[in-house]
Design a protein around this motif. Structure first.
Motif, PDB file in Angstrom:
ATOM      1  N   THR A 140      46.353  34.036  51.704  1.00 21.13           N
ATOM      2  CA  THR A 140      45.588  33.261  50.728  1.00 21.13           C
ATOM      3  C   THR A 140      45.791  31.783  50.997  1.00 21.13           C
ATOM      4  O   THR A 140      46.929  31.319  51.121  1.00 21.13           O
ATOM      5  CB  THR A 140      46.042  33.594  49.294  1.00 21.13           C
ATOM      6  OG1 THR A 140      45.999  35.004  49.084  1.00 21.13           O
ATOM      7  CG2 THR A 140      45.152  32.908  48.274  1.00 21.13           C
ATOM      8  N   GLU A 188      41.331  29.031  47.470  1.00 15.62           N
ATOM      9  CA  GLU A 188      40.481  30.092  46.930  1.00 15.62           C
ATOM     10  C   GLU A 188      39.830  30.926  48.036  1.00 15.62           C
ATOM     11  O   GLU A 188      38.810  31.573  47.802  1.00 15.62           O
ATOM     12  CB  GLU A 188      39.394  29.481  46.049  1.00 15.62           C
ATOM     13  CG  GLU A 188      39.913  28.875  44.767  1.00 15.62           C
ATOM     14  CD  GLU A 188      38.807  28.292  43.925  1.00 15.62           C
ATOM     15  OE1 GLU A 188      38.547  28.821  42.832  1.00 15.62           O
ATOM     16  OE2 GLU A 188      38.187  27.296  44.369  1.00 15.62           O
ATOM     17  N   GLN A 239      40.688  34.075  50.554  1.00 12.83           N
ATOM     18  CA  GLN A 239      41.679  35.155  50.647  1.00 12.83           C
ATOM     19  C   GLN A 239      41.165  36.253  51.571  1.00 12.83           C
ATOM     20  O   GLN A 239      40.041  36.734  51.433  1.00 12.83           O
ATOM     21  CB  GLN A 239      41.942  35.732  49.253  1.00 12.83           C
ATOM     22  CG  GLN A 239      43.095  36.709  49.188  1.00 12.83           C
ATOM     23  CD  GLN A 239      43.359  37.142  47.763  1.00 12.83           C
ATOM     24  OE1 GLN A 239      42.547  37.872  47.164  1.00 12.83           O
ATOM     25  NE2 GLN A 239      44.466  36.695  47.184  1.00 12.83           N
ATOM     26  N   GLU A 269      38.106  36.689  48.587  1.00 11.63           N
ATOM     27  CA  GLU A 269      37.618  35.439  47.994  1.00 11.63           C
ATOM     28  C   GLU A 269      37.182  34.527  49.131  1.00 11.63           C
ATOM     29  O   GLU A 269      37.780  34.561  50.206  1.00 11.63           O
ATOM     30  CB  GLU A 269      38.724  34.713  47.214  1.00 11.63           C
ATOM     31  CG  GLU A 269      39.204  35.393  45.961  1.00 11.63           C
ATOM     32  CD  GLU A 269      40.238  34.508  45.255  1.00 11.63           C
ATOM     33  OE1 GLU A 269      39.877  33.389  44.824  1.00 11.63           O
ATOM     34  OE2 GLU A 269      41.401  34.915  45.174  1.00 11.63           O
TER      35      GLU A 269
END
Length: 837
Positions: free
Chosen positions: A346, A349, A351, A436
């Protein structure tokens, strides 16, 4: 009218031709390089919809006939584009798309059809040249020309358009595209190349590109195309100022928001506020929809302008970071218990969940059946980008061109650190699930994939990390700010997307797309230096979680052992019609792959199954040596012995005289079919067949010696045993003896009192012997040679064939010439040959 221009480039002819093929298109060029021929056409069509993007489509059509092949599969024709075709289409699209006017919205389709393909002259590079040439002679308002070349490494030196062998073995494969003035697109895969070497490679490529651009300039002068004029969108100054007055003062508040969604919601809210303030209720519906769209476009323009201005003036980014600052990073490994390796990476934002899977057999490899290449692939990386990763709802289908391109880039970044097949024979597949996305999910994929490989125990040479760089440039002052770890908005509103992946020692892959006029050498150097600093920071975070590959594979990974056998014994493992290999697989539960070089891969989830299959293969191919002891099974019995199954799958004979220490009258008294016995290899006969002896079990009762036949003397009395003189017989002796008795398998001969040997049926004559009694009978005198005396004093004999039985060569006897006149008879011709088959 046929128009053709050509130059000598890199020792081969490069030419552009129009006016002969595909004359109904808006622009058609046959581009040639060596024996490679690519027909590129441009189709233009006015768009019927009011769209907010440029509808450019590039299709790269591979034709198998171009390389003299027929497609595989049932239908025997080209189907959906291969990954190579999709990547080649993207490589044509990326440097061309930024060179169209912002307000141009006609549909443009570029089709590059490969007609002839020479491995040393890349069709994708010729496709870039042909696409640019077709656009510059078409009506499309294209700000070209451009061209592209490949850079490789030969004998340590960087070279333009190397041949296919050096491209693969040199460890450098870089594709560069650009205009006469600058570079606009770069993509490369390499073995830990230094930043300075990368800059040098791009410089060499750009000099070669200038020659190809000059060729197009001469070509277009002869064609003299008429270009379509694009009218810029007329803006309403009053509307622009009203919208600016509403939204511009609100933008600073956006910098207090921490997440992508909060910022998106904020921009949508001020856009809605501007629409409510400007659009009156009494405006007609159609006009109202157009006005709302114009306001939304203006809000987006102001958003872009504010973000860029804030970065250029104060160096502050929308999430509060400085230009060279990374977002927070976290790494986890081993989060999925049943997979072979897993990792969650990660960064802010963005991931990526990386999963490594190990395969052990050829069925796990990817079969390559492409226009110019065929074979198998043992390392794969697949990138998935589901709609929920960006908070959207849409249909999930087959991978998009973008997903295939991102997966290929990440796969190339890891290829330089993978172990060889000899070091690690497993097939490796990595899947990156993007959970993400807010900037550079492809580089997050590189990081999660590297972590998952180490978690799976794959002995990679070094960990690999990736980072995406961006740039904002002032159009007037040309002042530039380079950004590290760009957000999605910075990618969208910025002027450069530069992805760089590598180890602590060098670059393994990169991809550069410039949205402005181009990028100069110093800007490229600065971006690479900044990317290196960021890459080392990310590697430090990764190695805190797992610093080296695990020593053990996952218990759920298949076991794989490799055995190398002589090539001439591959048939023993496979068996007639695959019978033996199927039997091993069915009885052990392991899977087996046999390569042409004698390498045998044995795999399975059960260690006992793999060990059993390995032993079976080793037994099948083992050489039988004197003194070797093994357990085996009796397959059948005959009067003269028992046949047993040998390790190599063949049968061997344990002669009746070797079944027990004493005399054996009936083989079935000792063994029966299906019995398991222990045997020893005691020698080899003159035909290369093993001589075998059964090893008696402990406690087995000894059998009595064969009863010696009592012989009468000439006077009718019995010979006294005590009267037999001691006789010494050795191997090689020629002795005349008496046939004592015969059996189905041979004749026993008395050599001296109390000394008897056996002539096997195969040693009675030089010819085939069907029955022993056809050659000798009891009481016959025979001359024999002693071939062998075993450790129990048993004599193996060979009958010396008398000269009277030897075959005499047939000599044609000459008839004496008699001068007797014979009546002349009519000479008959032989009947004509008639084939009655």
């Amino acid at each position: 009218m046929l128009i053709r221009e050509s130059i000598q480039f890199n020792g081969k002819e490069v030419s552009l031709e129009t006016g002969r093929l595909a004359k109904q298109t808006n622009g058609a060029v046959l581009a040639t390089y060596g024996d490679t021929r690519v027909l590129v056409t441009v189709g233009l069509q006015e768009s019927n919809e009011d769209i907010d993007y440029f509808p450019l489509r590039v299709d790269y059509e591979e034709r198998f006939y171009a390389s003299g092949k027929i497609p595989g599969g049932f239908f025997k024709r080209e189907g959906r584009p291969s990954d190579v075709a999709i990547l080649s289409a993207r490589m044509i699209d990326r440097p061309i798309r930024p060179l169209f006017p912002k307000d141009y919205q006609d549909e443009v389709q570029i089709v590059a059809t490969i007609l002839s393909a020479e491995p040393d002259c890349s069709p994708s590079i010729v496709g870039i040249l042909g696409a640019s040439a077709a656009l510059v002679i078409s009506e499309a308002p294209f700000a070209g020309p451009i061209a592209g070349v490949k850079v490789g490494q030969k004998d340590g030196q960087l070279v333009v358009n190397p041949d296919a062998t050096w491209q693969e073995e040199g460890g450098v494969e870089i594709t560069v595209a650009g205009t006469k003035e600058t570079v606009t697109m770069v993509e490369g895969i390499m073995d830990e190349l230094s930043e300075e070497k990368v800059v040098e490679a791009i410089d060499i490529a750009h000099r070669a590109i200038q020659d190809l651009v000059s060729l197009q300039e001469r070509f277009v002068e002869r064609v003299r195309p008429v270009k379509k004029e694009v009218s810029p969108t007329v803006e309403d100054p009053e509307l622009r100022e009203r919208v600016r007055a509403i939204v511009w003062p609100e933008f600073p508040s956006m910098y207090n928001l921490s997440s992508k969604k909060e910022r998106q919601d904020f921009v949508e809210s001020i856009c809605e506020r501007a629409i409510q303030a400007i659009v009156m209720e009494d405006v007609p519906a159609e006009e109202k929809a157009q006005l709302k769209k114009r306001i939304a476009n203006l809000v987006e323009d102001f958003h872009k302008e504010y973000m860029r201005q804030r970065i250029l003036e104060s160096g502050e980014r929308v999430d509060g970071r400085r230009p060279e600052e990374l977002r927070p990073i976290s790494c986890q490994v081993g989060i999925l218990p049943r997979t072979h390796g897993s990792a969650l990476f990660t960064r802010g934002e963005t991931q990526s969940l990386g999963i490594a899977t190990l395969g052990a057999t050829r069925s796990d490899e990817q079969i390559i059946d492409q226009m110019m290449k065929e074979g198998r692939k043992r390392f794969m990386l697949h990138y998935n980008f589901p709609p929920y990763s960006v908070g959207e709802v849409r249909r999930i289908g087959s991978p998009s061109r973008r997903s295939i391109g991102h997966g290929y880039l990440a796969e190339g970044a890891l290829r330089a650190v993978l172990p060889s097949e000899e070091e690690f024979p497993y097939i490796i597949r990595i899947v990156s699930e993007i959970l993400e996305s807010n900037g550079s999910s492809s580089m997050a994929t590189v990081c999660s994939a590297s972590l998952s490989l180490m978690d799976a125990g794959v002995p990679i040479k070094k960990p690999v990390a990736g980072i995406a760089m961006g740039m904002v440039e002032d159009e007037t002052s040309r002042r530039r700010v380079i950004l590290t770890d760009i957000l999605g908005a910075e990618d969208h509103y910025g002027d450069m997307d530069f992805k760089v992946a590598g180890t602590q020692d060098g670059i393994t892959a990169f991809q550069l797309d410039v949205k402005v006029g181009g990028i100069d050498r110093e800007t490229l150097r600065e971006a690479l230096r900044q990317a290196r600093r960021a890459r080392l920071e990310i590697l430090a975070e990764m190695t805190q979680v797992i610093s080296a590959p695990r020593d053990q594979l996952s218990p759920y990974a298949p076991m794989l052992v490799t055995v190398t056998i002589p090539v001439d014994k591959i048939g023993l493992v496979i068996g007639p019609g695959g019978k033996m290999i199927r039997r091993i697989i069915e009885e052990t539960g392991a899977t087996i792959d046999v390569e042409d070089n004698g390498e045998v891969k044995i795999a399975g989830t059960d260690s006992e199954a793999v060990a059993a299959a390995k032993k079976w293969v080793e037994d099948l191919t083992a050489e039988l040596e004197v003194g070797m002891v093994m357990k085996t099974k009796v397959t059948r019995v005959v009067d003269f012995g028992a046949f047993v199954e040998l390790k190599n799958g063949s049968e061997g004979l344990v002669h009746v005289s070797n079944l027990a220490s004493g005399y054996v009258d009936n083989v079935r008294d000792i063994v029966k079919p299906g019995d398991e016995i222990t045997i020893e290899v005691i020698g080899e006969d003159k035909m290369g067949r093993p001589d075998l002896r059964r090893i008696e079990e402990e406690g087995e009762e000894s059998r009595p010696a064969r009863p010696r036949r009592r012989e009468t003397s000439r006077r009718g009395g019995f010979r006294s045993e005590s009267a037999a003189p001691e006789t010494k017989i050795k191997v090689g002796d020629i002795i005349e003896g008496t046939v004592a008795h015969i059996t189905d398998y041979g004749a026993f001969v008395e050599l001296a009192p109390d000394i008897t040997g056996l002539i096997h049926i195969s040693a009675l004559s030089d010819d085939y012997v069907k029955r022993v009694e056809d050659v000798v009978k009891s009481g016959d005198r025979v001359k024999v040679e002693v071939l062998n005396i075993d450790d129990r004093g048993r004599y193996k004999l060979r009958r010396i064939v008398p000269k009277t039985e030897e075959k005499q060569p047939q000599i044609e006897e000459k008839q004496p010439q008699i001068e007797e006149k014979k009546p002349q008879t009519e000479k008959k011709e032989p009947p004509p040959f008639e084939d009655r088959w």
